[in-house]
Motif scaffolding. Structure first.
Motif, PDB file in Angstrom:
ATOM      1  N   UNK A 177      49.961  39.073  27.597  1.00  0.00           N
ATOM      2  CA  UNK A 177      49.177  40.136  28.398  1.00  0.00           C
ATOM      3  C   UNK A 177      48.233  39.463  29.696  1.00  0.00           C
ATOM      4  N   UNK A 178      48.414  38.361  30.079  1.00  0.00           N
ATOM      5  CA  UNK A 178      47.702  37.834  30.942  1.00  0.00           C
ATOM      6  C   UNK A 178      48.491  37.097  32.006  1.00  0.00           C
ATOM      7  N   UNK A 179      48.001  36.934  33.264  1.00  0.00           N
ATOM      8  CA  UNK A 179      48.928  36.070  34.385  1.00  0.00           C
ATOM      9  C   UNK A 179      47.890  35.442  34.821  1.00  0.00           C
ATOM     10  N   UNK A 180      48.505  34.443  35.587  1.00  0.00           N
ATOM     11  CA  UNK A 180      47.729  33.335  36.439  1.00  0.00           C
ATOM     12  C   UNK A 180      46.927  34.071  37.643  1.00  0.00           C
ATOM     13  N   UNK A 181      45.886  33.701  38.136  1.00  0.00           N
ATOM     14  CA  UNK A 181      45.083  34.079  39.059  1.00  0.00           C
ATOM     15  C   UNK A 181      45.646  33.516  40.529  1.00  0.00           C
ATOM     16  N   UNK A 182      45.199  34.091  41.514  1.00  0.00           N
ATOM     17  CA  UNK A 182      45.796  33.495  42.865  1.00  0.00           C
ATOM     18  C   UNK A 182      45.629  31.883  43.034  1.00  0.00           C
ATOM     19  N   UNK A 183      44.608  31.407  42.469  1.00  0.00           N
ATOM     20  CA  UNK A 183      44.190  29.964  42.584  1.00  0.00           C
ATOM     21  C   UNK A 183      44.955  29.129  41.332  1.00  0.00           C
ATOM     22  N   UNK A 184      45.621  29.772  40.279  1.00  0.00           N
ATOM     23  CA  UNK A 184      46.129  29.109  39.365  1.00  0.00           C
ATOM     24  C   UNK A 184      45.346  28.457  38.366  1.00  0.00           C
ATOM     25  N   UNK A 185      44.078  29.009  38.387  1.00  0.00           N
ATOM     26  CA  UNK A 185      43.110  27.890  37.473  1.00  0.00           C
ATOM     27  C   UNK A 185      42.617  28.628  36.508  1.00  0.00           C
ATOM     28  N   UNK A 186      43.019  29.821  36.111  1.00  0.00           N
ATOM     29  CA  UNK A 186      42.545  30.676  34.803  1.00  0.00           C
ATOM     30  C   UNK A 186      43.347  32.048  34.722  1.00  0.00           C
ATOM     31  N   UNK A 187      43.572  32.243  33.671  1.00  0.00           N
ATOM     32  CA  UNK A 187      44.252  33.674  33.440  1.00  0.00           C
ATOM     33  C   UNK A 187      43.389  34.749  33.621  1.00  0.00           C
ATOM     34  N   UNK A 188      44.228  35.774  33.900  1.00  0.00           N
ATOM     35  CA  UNK A 188      43.499  37.100  34.328  1.00  0.00           C
ATOM     36  C   UNK A 188      44.505  38.224  33.757  1.00  0.00           C
ATOM     37  N   UNK A 189      43.860  39.462  32.980  1.00  0.00           N
ATOM     38  CA  UNK A 189      44.649  40.301  32.493  1.00  0.00           C
ATOM     39  C   UNK A 189      45.739  40.837  33.346  1.00  0.00           C
ATOM     40  N   UNK A 190      46.949  41.094  33.100  1.00  0.00           N
ATOM     41  CA  UNK A 190      47.969  41.824  33.928  1.00  0.00           C
ATOM     42  C   UNK A 190      47.418  42.864  34.192  1.00  0.00           C
ATOM     43  N   UNK A 191      48.059  43.229  35.568  1.00  0.00           N
ATOM     44  CA  UNK A 191      47.642  44.703  36.217  1.00  0.00           C
ATOM     45  C   UNK A 191      48.411  45.754  35.264  1.00  0.00           C
ATOM     46  N   UNK A 192      47.927  46.835  34.990  1.00  0.00           N
ATOM     47  CA  UNK A 192      48.640  47.664  34.157  1.00  0.00           C
ATOM     48  C   UNK A 192      49.186  48.845  35.275  1.00  0.00           C
ATOM     49  N   UNK A 193      50.673  49.151  35.160  1.00  0.00           N
ATOM     50  CA  UNK A 193      50.891  50.220  36.190  1.00  0.00           C
ATOM     51  C   UNK A 193      51.368  51.467  35.248  1.00  0.00           C
ATOM     52  N   UNK A 194      51.063  52.468  35.738  1.00  0.00           N
ATOM     53  CA  UNK A 194      51.612  53.799  35.357  1.00  0.00           C
ATOM     54  C   UNK A 194      51.396  54.669  36.254  1.00  0.00           C
ATOM     55  N   UNK A 195      51.847  55.931  36.069  1.00  0.00           N
ATOM     56  CA  UNK A 195      51.578  57.187  36.889  1.00  0.00           C
ATOM     57  C   UNK A 195      50.454  57.672  36.889  1.00  0.00           C
ATOM     58  N   UNK A 196      49.493  57.268  37.480  1.00  0.00           N
ATOM     59  CA  UNK A 196      48.188  57.650  37.429  1.00  0.00           C
ATOM     60  C   UNK A 196      47.635  58.934  38.190  1.00  0.00           C
ATOM     61  N   UNK A 197      46.540  59.438  37.579  1.00  0.00           N
ATOM     62  CA  UNK A 197      45.923  60.472  38.162  1.00  0.00           C
ATOM     63  C   UNK A 197      45.266  60.260  39.344  1.00  0.00           C
ATOM     64  N   UNK A 198      44.782  59.030  39.289  1.00  0.00           N
ATOM     65  CA  UNK A 198      44.035  58.476  40.435  1.00  0.00           C
ATOM     66  C   UNK A 198      44.632  57.798  41.690  1.00  0.00           C
ATOM     67  N   UNK A 199      46.103  57.599  41.583  1.00  0.00           N
ATOM     68  CA  UNK A 199      46.537  57.193  42.767  1.00  0.00           C
ATOM     69  C   UNK A 199      47.181  58.373  43.757  1.00  0.00           C
TER      70      UNK A 199
END
Length: 874
Positions: free
Chosen positions: A582-604
């Motif tokens: 459930x994680x992905x590499x940061x832009x600098x590839x130096x640590x793992x960050x939680x993956x962005x969750x995507x769904x049809x949100x009320x806020x978008x």
């Protein structure tokens, strides 16, 4: 092959075993010859031997063998070596004056000059071990000096290896004060060898600690062509690596003889190399030759690392060499203090009456060297010094000589500790209680019959603290607990030089190896006044990994960025590691960050638009329903089956509202409810339209003669029952679907590697297809019936509106299927919501738009005559 050691061993056996010659031939045995050696001697109950370099050079005897070979003659007096010998004499004198150590036992000594020659040192060692009595009488008390119980020496690893190889056969203990070769730690080959100086193995590790401290990973290594240098080279090659501090840019062996071409080649290698740090493990003569060539070629910009062999070599600390050697860091033997040594040295006086093997030749030679005078006659084996005659009464304190400089006692301190180690071992042995000893039969060693091998046992266990506060003990290999001072060559503004202590590296039993440095005190011989950079490749930062360059050393590499989804969070990582699921590499590839969750949100924006549209449609349905309720008695409302119209509006409201279940984070209950609500709402809506269409046809037939009977099958109860029955079928389909293969939330990582798409999986594609198919079947049936009734002769033909609305409904859902299948993630939900809203609006506008137009804007057409086509024409 018969080697020098084999010959020496045979000679030793002949000398040592002289007392066991066959009694059939003689009751005594005689030495074949005596070695003429420079020495100092003092009688005692127990005699300790010593080997020191009192002279630099020796002559080589004639090897023609046309006459009896002459022994070597030593020359080139070494004041420092003589001071070492005097340090041993002082230490023994100090022990003899100590009532707590070896009480009632007087120590003596026999100290020999090795002339820095293996052959001379070996002769001296054999003389110490066997004695030099010309004749030994058997079966009687032996006459002559007491054989030595242990030897302090030698200063050279090569000589110590040769001597201890032979002495070790008889377990004669040998405690060296300056032999550092790590090979001497082999207890199988050298069972009775000890030393008070750390081995080269630790010296190498100490240098590696310095390299690691300053980040120097790309260094050159120069070593002497002898046992000392070659073992150091092997140690560096095995111990030095990326995990330990770096690797070698080059390894060069300095030639033994005068070979200027080879020296020039080595300096050329240094100039061409990118390594800015050069480590030199060599003796003083090698370093002098090397520096002469460095000056000739003007090789600057190097950081020199000196071994203990030349760290404090004053000959190199000159204004001519400091532009090249300034800032040198070196490993030096631990400095100690020996109280009373200087006063002892001042008491040295020549003995003018005993110029023999047991006299004081070395003292006389020291006196001649110091005062540039000569004795008459010249002592045997000594070259005349020239100048005035020596009186023996000259004032030693008023002479400028490094002999009296006791401010920097390093090898002397090791001699001091070596003598004390032997003394403490002997003291422990003599304190043994009979019957509780460690030897066979629980016996102890005694003063009348002391054996060297017994002393080895106690040397292994010796443990004491020097007056300087250092703990003294040997490990299982005979090595002392190591400690080195770190020295720095300081070049002062006035041109003077100073060698100062800037730290230490030591090994303790509890903390392991420790390096302590005072960086503020270190002088760097560079314009920046900072430590140099010496790397083949710069360190790979976090987010990259090391990629080796084929055919090049390990310290030469490229830095490759980690792939997507992989990271490295350390400098110089060899591999990149994958992030958890459930994680992905940061832009600098130096640590793992939680993956962005995507769904049809009320806020978008898309979610907000669809939510607003859904609520708008619900609101319009409510308004239309209010209008119809308010005008329920008007012909337009009554003529179009008001009850079905009300049901249809309510079902359309549910259709609009069910679209909200597709927006927001998917949850188990929303996944189950969204398709059930959608399917039932649309079936309810289409069922109302279907029944309304059938009722229109039935009314038309009833208007013809004989058609009244058809209306009894389409009364209000039948209409409600039909709608209910058709809706129940869809409810049953949804229930079976949810029970057998319920839709559920799912984290989908296949659409995007760096995102988690939350979606509702339908669970059963077949169930979803049946649900849509049932809605489509009812819609097609409604469309066909309405199409057949489109030409009914009514001014306001309901069938035409139903036909148009069903055409819109079918078109929307036919387009929905491929769009839904091809849309990933939240866009699939958006497509379904759009289809729901579009079809709902289509039905609302097509079925109720014209009626609301008449009710609100053309009330004159809202009459029965107008509805029947007999009223006002528009």
């Amino acid at each position: 092959m018969w080697t020098f050691l084999d010959t020496s061993l045979l000679l030793f056996l002949m000398l040592y075993s002289s007392a066991v010659s066959s009694p059939l031939y003689s009751s005594s045995c005689r030495l074949w010859g005596q070695f003429h050696l420079n020495g100092m001697h003092k009688v005692g109950d127990v005699v300790l031997g010593g080997l020191f370099h009192i002279h630099f050079f020796s002559t080589h005897p004639d090897l023609s063998f046309t006459s009896e070979p002459q022994q070597s003659t030593c020359y080139g007096f070494d004041v420092i070596g003589f001071r070492l010998a005097q340090t041993m004499a002082f230490t023994i004198d100090e022990i003899n004056r100590n009532s707590n150590l070896l009480p009632n036992v007087t120590l003596g000594y026999s100290l020999y000059d090795n002339c820095v020659q293996l052959g001379v040192a070996f002769r001296a060692a054999l003389s110490l071990a066997s004695g030099q009595e010309e004749q030994v009488i058997l079966h009687q008390s032996c006459e002559g000096s007491t054989p030595v119980l242990g030897i302090v020496g030698d200063s050279s690893s090569t000589r110590s290896i040769a001597i201890s190889t032979v002495l070790g056969l008889y377990r004669v203990p040998m405690v060296s004060y300056f032999s550092t070769c790590s090979c001497l730690s082999d207890r199988q080959k050298f069972p009775s060898f000890f030393r008070t100086i750390p081995s080269d193995a630790f010296q190498v590790r100490a240098v590696i600690q310095i390299l690691k401290y300053f980040g120097w990973t790309w260094v050159g290594l120069l070593v002497s062509d002898n046992d000392y240098g070659l073992h150091v080279a092997r140690s560096f090659q095995s111990d030095l690596g990326p995990s330990s501090g770096g690797c070698l840019a080059y390894t060069e062996i300095l030639p033994r003889g005068d070979n200027p071409v080879e020296i020039q080649r080595i300096v050329d290698v240094m100039k061409k190399s990118t390594a800015r740090v050069v480590i030199v493990f060599a003796n003083q003569r090698h370093v002098i030759k090397l520096m002469e060539e460095v000056v000739r070629q003007n090789v600057t910009g190097l950081q020199w690392i000196a071994s203990e062999a030349w760290t404090a070599f004053a000959v190199l600390q000159t204004p001519r060499l400091m532009p090249y050697l300034g800032g040198t860091l070196g490993i030096a033997v631990r400095r100690g203090e020996i109280p009373g040594l200087r006063d002892f040295l001042l008491q040295i006086r020549p003995d003018l009456h005993h110029n023999n093997s047991y006299g004081n030749n070395m003292v006389n030679q020291f006196w001649e060297h110091t005062f540039q005078c000569r004795f008459a006659p010249t002592p045997p084996g000594w070259v005349e010094a020239g100048g005035a005659l020596c009186t023996g009464q000259e004032d030693l304190e008023n002479v400028e000589t490094e002999f009296l400089d006791v401010s920097n006692l390093r090898p002397e301190y090791n001699v001091y500790k070596a003598v004390y180690a032997l003394a403490y071992a002997l003291d422990n042995m003599l304190q043994c209680e009979p019957g509780r000893g460690p030897f066979s039969g629980n016996s102890c060693g005694n003063l009348q019959r002391l054996e060297p091998w017994q002393l080895v046992y106690y040397l292994d266990k010796v443990n004491f603290t020097t007056s300087f506060g250092d703990q003294m003990s040997f490990d299982v290999n005979g090595d002392v607990l190591p400690i080195y001072d770190i020295m720095n060559w300081l070049w002062l503004p006035d041109g003077r030089t100073k060698v100062q202590t800037v730290g230490e590296v030591k090994k303790s039993a509890f903390r392991g190896e420790e390096l302590t440095l005072d960086e503020d005190k270190i002088f760097w011989n560079f314009e920046s006044k900072e430590p140099p950079r010496s790397v083949c490749s710069e360190s790979c930062p976090p987010g990259t990994r090391i990629a080796r360059k084929k055919g090049e050393p390990e310290c030469c590499f490229d830095c490759i960025p980690c792939s997507d989804g992989m990271i490295s969070n350390k400098t110089d990582s060899m591999e990149c590691t994958s992030c958890p699921e459930d994680f992905w590499s940061s832009p600098q590839r130096d640590h793992c960050v939680p993956k962005k969750t995507e769904f049809l949100s009320y806020h978008e924006s898309l979610g907000i638009f669809l939510t607003t549209t859904s609520l708008l449609g619900t609101f319009i349905c409510a308004v239309v329903l209010g209008i119809f309720i308010y005008h329920r008695q008007t012909p337009v409302v009554r003529a179009n089956n008001s009850e079905l119209s009300f049901q249809l509006l309510l079902s359309l409201k549910l259709c609009f509202l069910c679209s909200l279940l597709f927006i927001g984070r998917p949850r188990p209950w929303t996944c189950q409810l969204r398709h059930a609500a959608f399917g039932i709402s649309f079936v309810l809506c289409v069922s109302c339209i279907l029944v309304k269409t059938i009722v229109v046809l039935a009314v038309f037939k009833a208007s013809k003669p004989g058609g009244e009977a058809s209306l009894k099958w389409f009364g209000a109860v039948q209409q409600r029952g039909t709608v209910f029955a058709l809706t129940c079928i869809q409810a049953a389909i949804c229930t079976a679907w949810i029970v057998t293969a319920s839709p559920a939330p799912h984290k989908n990582a296949h659409y995007h590697n760096d995102k988690i798409v939350y979606e509702c999986v339908v669970g059963s594609t077949f169930g979803f297809a049946v649900l849509l198919g049932y809605i489509g079947l009812l819609a097609i049936l409604s469309f066909l019936i309405a199409f057949l009734a489109r030409n009914l002769p009514d001014s306001f033909n309901e069938a035409k509106l139903i036909t148009f609305s069903m055409l819109i409904f079918c078109a929307v859902w036919v387009a929905f299927v491929p769009a839904y299948i091809s849309s990933p993630g939240k866009y699939a939900d958006a497509v379904e919501v759009f289809a729901i809203l579009a079809s709902s609006f289509g039905l609302l506008v097509a079925l109720f738009g014209p009626k609301c137009y008449i009710i609100l804007l053309r009330p004159e057409r809202n009459t029965k005559k107008a509805i029947m086509g007999r009223g006002i024409q528009s």
